[in-house]
Design a protein around this motif. Structure first.
Motif, PDB file in Angstrom:
ATOM      1  N   LEU A 299       0.854  -0.456   0.412  1.00 16.76           N
ATOM      2  CA  LEU A 299      -0.547  -0.302  -0.389  1.00 16.76           C
ATOM      3  C   LEU A 299       0.701   1.504  -0.137  1.00 16.76           C
ATOM      4  CD1 LEU A 299      -2.620   1.367   0.038  1.00 16.76           C
ATOM      5  CD2 LEU A 299      -2.358   1.160   2.620  1.00 16.76           C
ATOM      6  N   PRO A 300       1.622   1.596   0.538  1.00 17.65           N
ATOM      7  CA  PRO A 300       2.928   2.664   0.685  1.00 17.65           C
ATOM      8  C   PRO A 300       2.969   3.133  -0.401  1.00 17.65           C
ATOM      9  CG  PRO A 300       3.122   1.280   3.071  1.00 17.65           C
ATOM     10  CD  PRO A 300       2.182   0.440   2.252  1.00 17.65           C
ATOM     11  N   TYR A 301       3.841   2.002  -0.808  1.00 18.35           N
ATOM     12  CA  TYR A 301       4.043   2.041  -2.665  1.00 18.35           C
ATOM     13  C   TYR A 301       3.609   2.781  -4.006  1.00 18.35           C
ATOM     14  CZ  TYR A 301       8.295   0.886   0.886  1.00 18.35           C
ATOM     15  OH  TYR A 301       8.451   0.373   1.636  1.00 18.35           O
ATOM     16  N   PHE A 302       2.303   2.451  -3.761  1.00 14.00           N
ATOM     17  CA  PHE A 302       1.264   2.525  -4.482  1.00 14.00           C
ATOM     18  C   PHE A 302       1.050   3.545  -4.366  1.00 14.00           C
ATOM     19  CE2 PHE A 302      -0.111  -2.095  -4.984  1.00 14.00           C
ATOM     20  CZ  PHE A 302      -0.104  -2.136  -6.529  1.00 14.00           C
ATOM     21  N   VAL A 303       0.572   4.641  -2.624  1.00 19.24           N
ATOM     22  CA  VAL A 303       0.239   5.464  -2.281  1.00 19.24           C
ATOM     23  C   VAL A 303       1.269   6.496  -2.986  1.00 19.24           C
ATOM     24  CG1 VAL A 303      -0.131   7.642  -0.989  1.00 19.24           C
ATOM     25  CG2 VAL A 303      -0.982   5.550  -0.592  1.00 19.24           C
ATOM     26  N   MET A 304       2.726   6.231  -3.279  1.00 17.95           N
ATOM     27  CA  MET A 304       3.606   6.731  -3.652  1.00 17.95           C
ATOM     28  C   MET A 304       3.717   7.149  -4.823  1.00 17.95           C
ATOM     29  SD  MET A 304       7.594   5.873  -2.334  1.00 17.95           S
ATOM     30  CE  MET A 304       9.395   7.322  -2.970  1.00 17.95           C
ATOM     31  N   TRP A 305       3.215   6.449  -5.466  1.00 14.45           N
ATOM     32  CA  TRP A 305       3.829   6.005  -6.938  1.00 14.45           C
ATOM     33  C   TRP A 305       2.649   7.281  -7.493  1.00 14.45           C
ATOM     34  CZ3 TRP A 305      -0.320   4.055  -9.946  1.00 14.45           C
ATOM     35  CH2 TRP A 305      -0.097   3.644 -11.476  1.00 14.45           C
ATOM     36  N   LEU A 306       1.419   7.179  -6.796  1.00 14.57           N
ATOM     37  CA  LEU A 306       0.493   7.365  -7.165  1.00 14.57           C
ATOM     38  C   LEU A 306       0.649   9.505  -6.714  1.00 14.57           C
ATOM     39  CD1 LEU A 306      -2.730   5.697  -5.866  1.00 14.57           C
ATOM     40  CD2 LEU A 306      -2.210   6.427  -8.376  1.00 14.57           C
ATOM     41  N   LEU A 307       1.238   9.673  -5.868  1.00 11.94           N
ATOM     42  CA  LEU A 307       1.403  11.151  -5.290  1.00 11.94           C
ATOM     43  C   LEU A 307       2.446  12.194  -6.446  1.00 11.94           C
ATOM     44  CD1 LEU A 307       1.592  11.065  -1.555  1.00 11.94           C
ATOM     45  CD2 LEU A 307       0.141  12.142  -3.185  1.00 11.94           C
ATOM     46  N   CYS A 308       3.793  10.756  -7.034  1.00  2.49           N
ATOM     47  CA  CYS A 308       4.487  10.732  -8.021  1.00  2.49           C
ATOM     48  C   CYS A 308       3.556  11.930  -9.240  1.00  2.49           C
ATOM     49  CB  CYS A 308       4.948   9.749  -8.639  1.00  2.49           C
ATOM     50  SG  CYS A 308       6.672   9.363  -7.381  1.00  2.49           S
ATOM     51  N   LEU A 309       2.717  11.318  -9.359  1.00  9.57           N
ATOM     52  CA  LEU A 309       1.761  11.528 -10.978  1.00  9.57           C
ATOM     53  C   LEU A 309       1.069  13.312 -10.486  1.00  9.57           C
ATOM     54  CD1 LEU A 309       0.526   8.225 -11.965  1.00  9.57           C
ATOM     55  CD2 LEU A 309       2.844   9.106 -12.392  1.00  9.57           C
ATOM     56  N   ILE A 310       1.171  13.264  -9.403  1.00 10.90           N
ATOM     57  CA  ILE A 310      -0.375  14.246  -9.159  1.00 10.90           C
ATOM     58  C   ILE A 310       1.781  15.439  -8.222  1.00 10.90           C
ATOM     59  CG2 ILE A 310      -1.630  15.028  -6.660  1.00 10.90           C
ATOM     60  CD1 ILE A 310      -2.006  12.697  -6.369  1.00 10.90           C
ATOM     61  N   ASN A 370       7.576  10.764   0.205  1.00 10.40           N
ATOM     62  CA  ASN A 370       8.964  10.666  -0.469  1.00 10.40           C
ATOM     63  C   ASN A 370       9.327  10.960  -1.901  1.00 10.40           C
ATOM     64  OD1 ASN A 370      10.448   7.503   1.969  1.00 10.40           O
ATOM     65  ND2 ASN A 370      11.004   9.932   1.722  1.00 10.40           N
ATOM     66  N   SER A 371       7.806  10.771  -1.997  1.00  9.95           N
ATOM     67  CA  SER A 371       7.447  11.115  -3.742  1.00  9.95           C
ATOM     68  C   SER A 371       7.757  12.348  -4.217  1.00  9.95           C
ATOM     69  CB  SER A 371       6.216  10.968  -4.399  1.00  9.95           C
ATOM     70  OG  SER A 371       5.693  11.697  -3.574  1.00  9.95           O
ATOM     71  N   ALA A 372       7.914  13.945  -2.615  1.00 10.30           N
ATOM     72  CA  ALA A 372       8.249  15.018  -4.109  1.00 10.30           C
ATOM     73  C   ALA A 372       9.559  14.873  -3.506  1.00 10.30           C
ATOM     74  CB  ALA A 372       7.691  15.483  -1.998  1.00 10.30           C
ATOM     75  N   ALA A 373      10.381  14.086  -3.206  1.00 11.23           N
ATOM     76  CA  ALA A 373      12.131  14.153  -3.474  1.00 11.23           C
ATOM     77  C   ALA A 373      12.574  14.067  -5.055  1.00 11.23           C
ATOM     78  CB  ALA A 373      12.756  13.243  -1.785  1.00 11.23           C
ATOM     79  N   PHE A 374      11.300  12.963  -5.509  1.00 11.46           N
ATOM     80  CA  PHE A 374      12.016  12.748  -6.670  1.00 11.46           C
ATOM     81  C   PHE A 374      11.574  14.361  -7.309  1.00 11.46           C
ATOM     82  CE2 PHE A 374      10.604   8.154  -7.069  1.00 11.46           C
ATOM     83  CZ  PHE A 374      11.352   7.932  -6.762  1.00 11.46           C
ATOM     84  N   CYS A 375      11.090  15.259  -7.321  1.00  8.89           N
ATOM     85  CA  CYS A 375      10.981  16.630  -7.702  1.00  8.89           C
ATOM     86  C   CYS A 375      12.089  17.476  -7.052  1.00  8.89           C
ATOM     87  CB  CYS A 375       9.430  17.326  -8.038  1.00  8.89           C
ATOM     88  SG  CYS A 375       8.445  16.092  -8.719  1.00  8.89           S
ATOM     89  N   GLY A 376      12.688  16.742  -6.425  1.00  6.73           N
ATOM     90  CA  GLY A 376      14.020  17.603  -5.202  1.00  6.73           C
ATOM     91  C   GLY A 376      15.674  17.271  -6.359  1.00  6.73           C
ATOM     92  N   TYR A 377      16.011  16.602  -4.652  1.00  2.06           N
ATOM     93  CA  TYR A 377      17.445  16.013  -5.509  1.00  2.06           C
ATOM     94  C   TYR A 377      17.137  14.829  -6.751  1.00  2.06           C
ATOM     95  CZ  TYR A 377      16.684  11.413  -4.948  1.00  2.06           C
ATOM     96  OH  TYR A 377      16.675   9.938  -4.264  1.00  2.06           O
ATOM     97  N   LEU A 378      16.218  14.261  -7.737  1.00  3.62           N
ATOM     98  CA  LEU A 378      16.210  13.195  -8.178  1.00  3.62           C
ATOM     99  C   LEU A 378      16.954  14.163  -9.610  1.00  3.62           C
ATOM    100  CD1 LEU A 378      16.465  10.010  -8.402  1.00  3.62           C
ATOM    101  CD2 LEU A 378      14.519  10.446  -8.912  1.00  3.62           C
TER     102      LEU A 378
END
Length: 481
Positions: A299-310, A370-378
């Motif tokens: 569940l947490p990783y599905f949520v992380m994926w969805l938030l990545c797209l948002i 955690n997904s928000a960090a993909f728009c940061g350091y990544l």
């Protein structure tokens, strides 16, 4: 000649800026997304399989009597090869292109994965360790190669969305493996099935990628001239980047690069702590057996994926509408992606067995944001140096993963009694502190502007260019923008 080229880009810029529909760049991003998904199949499958491999059953599946230390050795052996492969992978991707390096490495990793059940026959854990080291070596090319490709394919106006969408494949791959492993184990294939299926799927993808993937827009036979010019104008990655000398000294004297490394190390340490230690904490302290419910674990990783797209389109929108500068946006989203999980870890450390639901909610929020960090350091490697993004990723990812190897060692040294919440609280506060410091250094030293050493060329080429046009290639890029 360089000046004329920059003018031509300007004249076609207005038309190119209208590129909004699905294009070849999105098809390439989709291929890379599935490369991440299936790459994580090959990485995570052993974590799911080792439980039935070492559990006595009556259905005829092979069973190996490996103790806890042996299982830990097997699970960690992937990272021995993974860390070692980082810098060489970045150099190979820069020299030969991300397509060939990633494609052929995945072919090799897929074959090795399919051989896992044969290697385990007879209970030889040493062979499994050797195979996992080889998987680590082959999968060490994943991030440097993807970053090299994205630097060529992701225009800066779409960088957060495309890069985050691609890298969210890691969460999708982890979630799918966790959610489906129970069904595979209960099928006629048993635990060997997870290796056969994940290896076969990754092999099929690698063949498709080698056929339809492209290192850069100018290598694609399907792309339109309009889309190619749009991408090349807004990436800043030159055609000559493969032959450019890597500015190692500039890397290691760059404060923004050190800020980036700090942010990536903080994220990786926290992510692996959440991934590997939280289930044990919830089982021992909260008396909740997360491992028994595969969907709950995923569940947490599905949520992380969805938030990545948002989150990623929001980041691009704020930058493109000039509401935030690129540097400010990178720091803001990295802060969301590390300090919210930090707060969740602190909150979880005070949970009791009577607060299981609250603990699951905090875990899901922590992993999800955690997904928000993909728009940061990544994506910051591409901001600093499109020409050397893959090489920089190989360095920062190598350092981050090497440092994160100490996370389970620290847990083992502190947690003598897994049912003692006080000992776990120390672990969570250490992880929260690393989140805090890593992101703070990124806030202080981080930048999102192309660094001068991105456009360094051989002195003879540089002299000829300046002598002919009165300005460098870097100047042409600035004019074009």
């Amino acid at each position: 000649m360089v000046f004329r080229k920059s003018v031509k880009v300007r004249e076609t810029g207005a038309e190119s800026d209208k590129q909004n529909a699905f294009g070849i760049r999105h098809m390439q991003a989709l291929l890379m997304f599935f490369g991440m998904v299936f790459g994580y199949f090959l990485r995570v499958n052993i974590s799911a399989a080792i439980v039935p491999m070492t559990s006595s059953r009556t259905d005829g599946d092979a069973y190996y009597d490996w103790d806890t230390s042996t299982k830990s050795l097997i699970l960690s052996s992937f990272f021995w090869g993974y860390v070692v492969a980082q810098v060489p992978s970045g150099m190979l991707a820069k020299r030969f292109g991300g397509k060939l390096v990633l494609g052929y490495a995945t072919v090799l990793a897929s074959v090795i994965t399919i051989l896992h059940p044969l290697g385990a026959s007879g209970g030889s854990w040493q062979i499994i360790c050797a195979l996992r080291v080889l998987i680590g070596l082959t999968q060490g090319v994943l991030y440097p190669s993807i970053h090299t490709l994205l630097a060529k394919w992701a225009p800066r106006t779409e960088r957060s969305f495309l890069a985050t969408s691609v890298y969210s494949g890691a969460q999708v791959g982890s979630a799918i493996i966790l959610a489906t492993s129970g069904f595979i184990f209960d099928s006629s294939m048993g635990w060997p099935g997870i290796f056969y299926i994940s290896g076969a799927i990754a092999l099929a993808w690698s063949i498709l990628f080698l056929v339809f993937g492209a290192d850069a827009p100018h290598n694609s036979k399907m792309i339109s001239k309009q889309e190619r010019e749009y991408i090349e104008k807004l990436t800043g990655s030159g055609l000559e980047s493969a032959s450019m000398t890597v500015p190692w000294k500039s890397f290691f004297t760059s404060a923004p690069f050190y800020g980036l490394i700090a942010a990536q190390t903080g994220f990786t340490w926290g992510f692996y702590t959440l991934l590997t230690e939280i289930p044990t904490y919830m089982n021992s302290v909260l008396k909740l057996n997360v491992a028994s419910n595969a969907l709950l674990s995923a569940l947490p990783y599905f949520v992380m994926w969805l938030l990545c797209l948002i989150v990623s389109p929001i980041s691009d929108m704020l930058i493109n509408k000039q509401i935030l500068s690129t540097t400010t946006a990178r720091k803001l989203f990295n802060t969301i992606g590390q300090w919210i999980p930090m707060a969740c870890l602190v909150g979880m450390s005070y949970m009791t067995s009577d607060e299981r639901v609250e603990a699951i909610i905090l875990l899901t929020i922590g992993v999800g944001f955690n997904s928000a960090a993909f728009c940061g350091y990544l994506v910051n490697h591409m901001d600093l140096s499109p020409n050397f993004a893959g090489t920089m990723m190989s360095i920062s990812n190598g350092v981050a993963n090497f440092m994160s190897l100490f996370a389970p060692l620290i847990v083992g040294a502190i947690v003598a009694d897994e049912e003692d919440p006080g000992e776990w609280r120390i672990v969570f506060f250490i992880t929260a502190g690393i989140y805090l410091v890593g992101n703070f250094l990124f806030i202080v030293f981080g930048q999102a502007t192309v660094q001068p050493w991105n456009d360094l060329v051989n002195s003879s080429t540089r002299t000829q260019t300046i002598g002919t046009t009165g300005q460098s290639t870097a100047g042409a890029i600035i004019l074009a923008e």
